[in-house]
Design a protein around this motif. Structure first.
Motif, PDB file in Angstrom:
ATOM      1  N   VAL A 198       1.000  -1.284  -0.213  1.00  0.00           N
ATOM      2  CA  VAL A 198      -0.135  -0.014   0.083  1.00  0.00           C
ATOM      3  C   VAL A 198       1.056   1.511   0.180  1.00  0.00           C
ATOM      4  O   VAL A 198       1.693   1.455   1.047  1.00  0.00           O
ATOM      5  N   ALA A 199       0.690   2.189  -1.109  1.00  0.00           N
ATOM      6  CA  ALA A 199       1.036   3.208  -0.636  1.00  0.00           C
ATOM      7  C   ALA A 199       0.631   4.604  -0.498  1.00  0.00           C
ATOM      8  O   ALA A 199       0.893   5.407   0.232  1.00  0.00           O
ATOM      9  N   ARG A 200      -0.797   4.265  -0.589  1.00  0.00           N
ATOM     10  CA  ARG A 200      -1.966   5.431  -0.095  1.00  0.00           C
ATOM     11  C   ARG A 200      -2.844   4.659   0.789  1.00  0.00           C
ATOM     12  O   ARG A 200      -3.807   3.834   0.540  1.00  0.00           O
ATOM     13  N   LEU A 201      -4.366   5.673   1.858  1.00  0.00           N
ATOM     14  CA  LEU A 201      -4.763   4.899   2.181  1.00  0.00           C
ATOM     15  C   LEU A 201      -6.224   5.828   2.054  1.00  0.00           C
ATOM     16  O   LEU A 201      -5.825   6.951   2.481  1.00  0.00           O
ATOM     17  N   VAL A 202      -7.369   5.898   1.814  1.00  0.00           N
ATOM     18  CA  VAL A 202      -8.521   6.830   1.934  1.00  0.00           C
ATOM     19  C   VAL A 202      -9.453   5.655   2.923  1.00  0.00           C
ATOM     20  O   VAL A 202      -9.941   4.775   2.583  1.00  0.00           O
ATOM     21  N   PHE A 203      -9.624   6.659   3.467  1.00  0.00           N
ATOM     22  CA  PHE A 203     -10.273   6.132   4.723  1.00  0.00           C
ATOM     23  C   PHE A 203     -11.304   6.963   5.640  1.00  0.00           C
ATOM     24  O   PHE A 203     -11.275   8.287   5.433  1.00  0.00           O
ATOM     25  N   SER A 204     -12.256   6.012   6.719  1.00  0.00           N
ATOM     26  CA  SER A 204     -12.829   6.831   8.045  1.00  0.00           C
ATOM     27  C   SER A 204     -12.900   6.791   9.621  1.00  0.00           C
ATOM     28  O   SER A 204     -12.747   7.372   9.513  1.00  0.00           O
ATOM     29  N   TRP A 205     -12.290   5.916   9.648  1.00  0.00           N
ATOM     30  CA  TRP A 205     -11.766   5.133  10.173  1.00  0.00           C
ATOM     31  C   TRP A 205     -11.092   4.254  10.362  1.00  0.00           C
ATOM     32  O   TRP A 205     -11.241   3.354   9.331  1.00  0.00           O
ATOM     33  N   GLY A 206     -10.103   3.951  10.882  1.00  0.00           N
ATOM     34  CA  GLY A 206      -9.283   2.181  11.342  1.00  0.00           C
ATOM     35  C   GLY A 206      -8.712   2.261  12.927  1.00  0.00           C
ATOM     36  O   GLY A 206      -8.747   2.862  13.687  1.00  0.00           O
TER      37      GLY A 206
ATOM     38  N   PRO B 296       6.558  -1.207   5.945  1.00  0.00           N
ATOM     39  CA  PRO B 296       8.103  -1.223   5.107  1.00  0.00           C
ATOM     40  C   PRO B 296       8.115  -0.515   3.793  1.00  0.00           C
ATOM     41  O   PRO B 296       8.838  -0.342   2.752  1.00  0.00           O
ATOM     42  N   ALA B 297       6.738   0.783   3.910  1.00  0.00           N
ATOM     43  CA  ALA B 297       6.960   1.798   2.713  1.00  0.00           C
ATOM     44  C   ALA B 297       6.621   2.932   3.466  1.00  0.00           C
ATOM     45  O   ALA B 297       5.437   2.669   4.353  1.00  0.00           O
ATOM     46  N   PRO B 298       6.827   4.115   3.440  1.00  0.00           N
ATOM     47  CA  PRO B 298       5.963   5.388   3.059  1.00  0.00           C
ATOM     48  C   PRO B 298       4.350   4.942   2.667  1.00  0.00           C
ATOM     49  O   PRO B 298       3.286   5.052   1.710  1.00  0.00           O
ATOM     50  N   LEU B 299       3.579   5.602   3.869  1.00  0.00           N
ATOM     51  CA  LEU B 299       1.982   5.445   3.885  1.00  0.00           C
ATOM     52  C   LEU B 299       1.616   6.422   4.058  1.00  0.00           C
ATOM     53  O   LEU B 299       1.128   7.536   4.485  1.00  0.00           O
ATOM     54  N   GLU B 300       0.481   7.368   2.353  1.00  0.00           N
ATOM     55  CA  GLU B 300       0.290   8.235   2.767  1.00  0.00           C
ATOM     56  C   GLU B 300      -1.435   8.564   2.667  1.00  0.00           C
ATOM     57  O   GLU B 300      -1.982   6.877   2.501  1.00  0.00           O
ATOM     58  N   ILE B 301      -2.019   9.750   3.770  1.00  0.00           N
ATOM     59  CA  ILE B 301      -3.231   9.476   3.911  1.00  0.00           C
ATOM     60  C   ILE B 301      -4.683  10.583   3.604  1.00  0.00           C
ATOM     61  O   ILE B 301      -3.848  11.319   3.108  1.00  0.00           O
ATOM     62  N   GLU B 302      -5.985  10.077   3.312  1.00  0.00           N
ATOM     63  CA  GLU B 302      -6.517  10.447   2.856  1.00  0.00           C
ATOM     64  C   GLU B 302      -7.682  10.983   3.779  1.00  0.00           C
ATOM     65  O   GLU B 302      -8.760   9.039   3.585  1.00  0.00           O
ATOM     66  N   GLU B 303      -7.747  11.233   4.583  1.00  0.00           N
ATOM     67  CA  GLU B 303      -9.477  10.535   5.730  1.00  0.00           C
ATOM     68  C   GLU B 303     -10.656  11.255   5.566  1.00  0.00           C
ATOM     69  O   GLU B 303     -10.617  13.051   4.987  1.00  0.00           O
TER      70      GLU B 303
END
Length: 269
Positions: free
Chosen positions: A68-76, A96-103
């Protein structure tokens, strides 16, 4: 999409999930597509944008596996237990890899799927007022109602490259039936360019079930039989939630070494 192919899950993932895709694996507490997520890990997909209203264990596993490179979510989180430690590690240290998020908010995410399923470019809702999310999220904006002048939130449509869900059963023509507690599975499938559905079983006829949703074959690209494909979540009418597995994951996910051992075991299956 035409009529779906009933194929083994490894074949469905190999054909339909590609590096760099935006992928939604949806299910709310119930019917979470763990088997499909694990197959994505085994096939070592990379640079995925994962979309989900409520990322839990399967997304923690995908993040820890480096998919995963990016996560789009509303709760985790780990429902009823605590945090997603592989997600936290990726955010804090890039392992193991950078993670971008969009909340987003739950309502915002649900409306994004509905807009995507409806063929609309965005959705309008009352929400986000008083939060900082619009300042940090370019898929949130404001619009003025042309009838009342009210200022409302607008969110861009979600159209995943691939949506993956789990359901109780499909018929031999590829029509899918699911029931029990449902989230946004229907909308996520209708919004996607391609859809994979794992099922407990293939039957000759989809008999009526109160409150069930039937997804027609023409909106699905592939159906794969995966008994217990939602475990450790549950499939109403088939098996219960494995609460012990959710508790055990907390200890596994806290430690990189323990997680790496779990990952090696999974990839060896």
């Amino acid at each position: 999409m035409g009529s779906p192919k009933i194929v083994p899950l490894p074949d469905a993932v190999a054909e339909l999930v590609h590096d760099g895709d935006t992928v939604a694996l949806e299910g709310f507490t119930h019917l979470i597509p763990f088997a499909a997520g694990h197959e994505i890990i085994r096939q070592r997909r990379r640079d995925l944008t994962l979309v989900r209203m409520t990322p839990d264990l399967v997304y923690d596993q995908l993040i820890g596996a480096g998919c995963v490179a990016r996560l789009v979510f509303s709760w985790g989180g780990n429902p009823g237990v605590g945090s997603l430690h592989r997600m936290r590690d990726a955010l804090a240290t890039g392992w193991p890899a950078p993670l971008e998020i969009e909340e987003h908010s739950h309502a915002g995410m649900a409306n994004r799927y509905v807009a995507g399923a409806s063929g609309l470019p965005f959705a309008v809702l009352r929400g986000y007022a008083g939060t900082d999310l619009p300042l940090h999220t370019d898929t949130i904006a404001t619009v003025t109602c042309p009838f009342t002048g009210e200022e409302l939130a607008a969110v861009s449509a979600l159209n995943p490259d691939v949506t993956v869900i789990h359901a109780q059963r499909a018929d031999r023509a590829g029509n899918v039936q699911l029931w029990g507690i449902l989230g946004v599975q229907k909308e996520a499938v209708l919004a996607a360019k391609r859809a994979i559905v794992t099922v407990e079983e293939i039957v000759d006829e989809l008999t009526p079930v109160p409150g069930s949703v039937v997804l027609p074959a023409w909106v699905i690209a592939a159906v794969s039989v995966a008994p217990r494909g939602a475990a450790p979540s549950y499939a109403h009418g088939y098996y219960d939630r494995d609460n012990a597995a959710y508790q055990a994951w907390d200890k596994i996910s806290r430690d990189r070494g323990a997680f790496t051992g779990w990952l090696e075991s999974l990839e060896g299956k």
